[in-house]
Design a protein around this motif. Structure first.
Motif, PDB file in Angstrom:
ATOM      1  N   LEU A  71     -19.412  -3.593 -42.570  1.00  0.00           N
ATOM      2  CA  LEU A  71     -18.114  -5.101 -42.603  1.00  0.00           C
ATOM      3  C   LEU A  71     -17.610  -5.472 -43.431  1.00  0.00           C
ATOM      4  O   LEU A  71     -16.127  -6.050 -42.878  1.00  0.00           O
TER       5      LEU A  71
ATOM      6  N   ASP B 155     -14.512  -2.520 -43.372  1.00  0.00           N
ATOM      7  CA  ASP B 155     -13.904  -2.619 -42.281  1.00  0.00           C
ATOM      8  C   ASP B 155     -13.189  -4.088 -42.408  1.00  0.00           C
ATOM      9  O   ASP B 155     -11.642  -3.580 -41.989  1.00  0.00           O
ATOM     10  N   ARG B 156     -13.088  -5.368 -43.317  1.00  0.00           N
ATOM     11  CA  ARG B 156     -12.371  -6.067 -43.230  1.00  0.00           C
ATOM     12  C   ARG B 156     -11.217  -5.830 -44.755  1.00  0.00           C
ATOM     13  O   ARG B 156     -10.337  -6.407 -44.540  1.00  0.00           O
TER      14      ARG B 156
ATOM     15  N   VAL C 170      -8.657  -7.899 -38.892  1.00  0.00           N
ATOM     16  CA  VAL C 170     -10.210  -7.417 -38.044  1.00  0.00           C
ATOM     17  C   VAL C 170     -10.960  -9.275 -38.124  1.00  0.00           C
ATOM     18  O   VAL C 170     -10.970  -9.792 -39.097  1.00  0.00           O
TER      19      VAL C 170
ATOM     20  N   ARG D 254     -17.616 -11.172 -37.701  1.00  0.00           N
ATOM     21  CA  ARG D 254     -18.639 -10.644 -36.497  1.00  0.00           C
ATOM     22  C   ARG D 254     -19.769 -11.138 -37.260  1.00  0.00           C
ATOM     23  O   ARG D 254     -20.127 -10.859 -38.304  1.00  0.00           O
ATOM     24  N   HIS D 255     -20.126 -11.437 -35.822  1.00  0.00           N
ATOM     25  CA  HIS D 255     -21.619 -11.667 -36.078  1.00  0.00           C
ATOM     26  C   HIS D 255     -22.708  -9.950 -35.913  1.00  0.00           C
ATOM     27  O   HIS D 255     -22.524  -9.860 -35.019  1.00  0.00           O
ATOM     28  N   ARG D 256     -23.926 -10.140 -36.784  1.00  0.00           N
ATOM     29  CA  ARG D 256     -24.387  -8.947 -36.093  1.00  0.00           C
ATOM     30  C   ARG D 256     -25.920  -9.464 -36.708  1.00  0.00           C
ATOM     31  O   ARG D 256     -26.600 -10.485 -37.137  1.00  0.00           O
TER      32      ARG D 256
END
Length: 52
Positions: free
Chosen positions: A17, A20-21, A27, A30-32
């Protein structure tokens, strides 16, 4: 209640994560949800003495 989780899996997800950011400002956050395992254990109470 006690649960166990994989510290390695958490680290991999966080790193993915993060990178990616860092690679793209576009981007979105996000929540995982990672799997956990329930660990059953006693309550720690001392059992009552049996009546004689």
């Amino acid at each position: 209640m006690r649960v166990a989780c994989s510290q390695t899996a958490i680290g991999r997800e966080v790193a993915g994560l993060l990178f990616d950011r860092l690679d793209s400002e576009d981007v979105a956050a996000r929540h995982r949800v990672l799997p956990i395992r329930y660990l059953a254990r006693g309550s720690g109470e001392i059992p009552a003495a049996e009546d004689c």
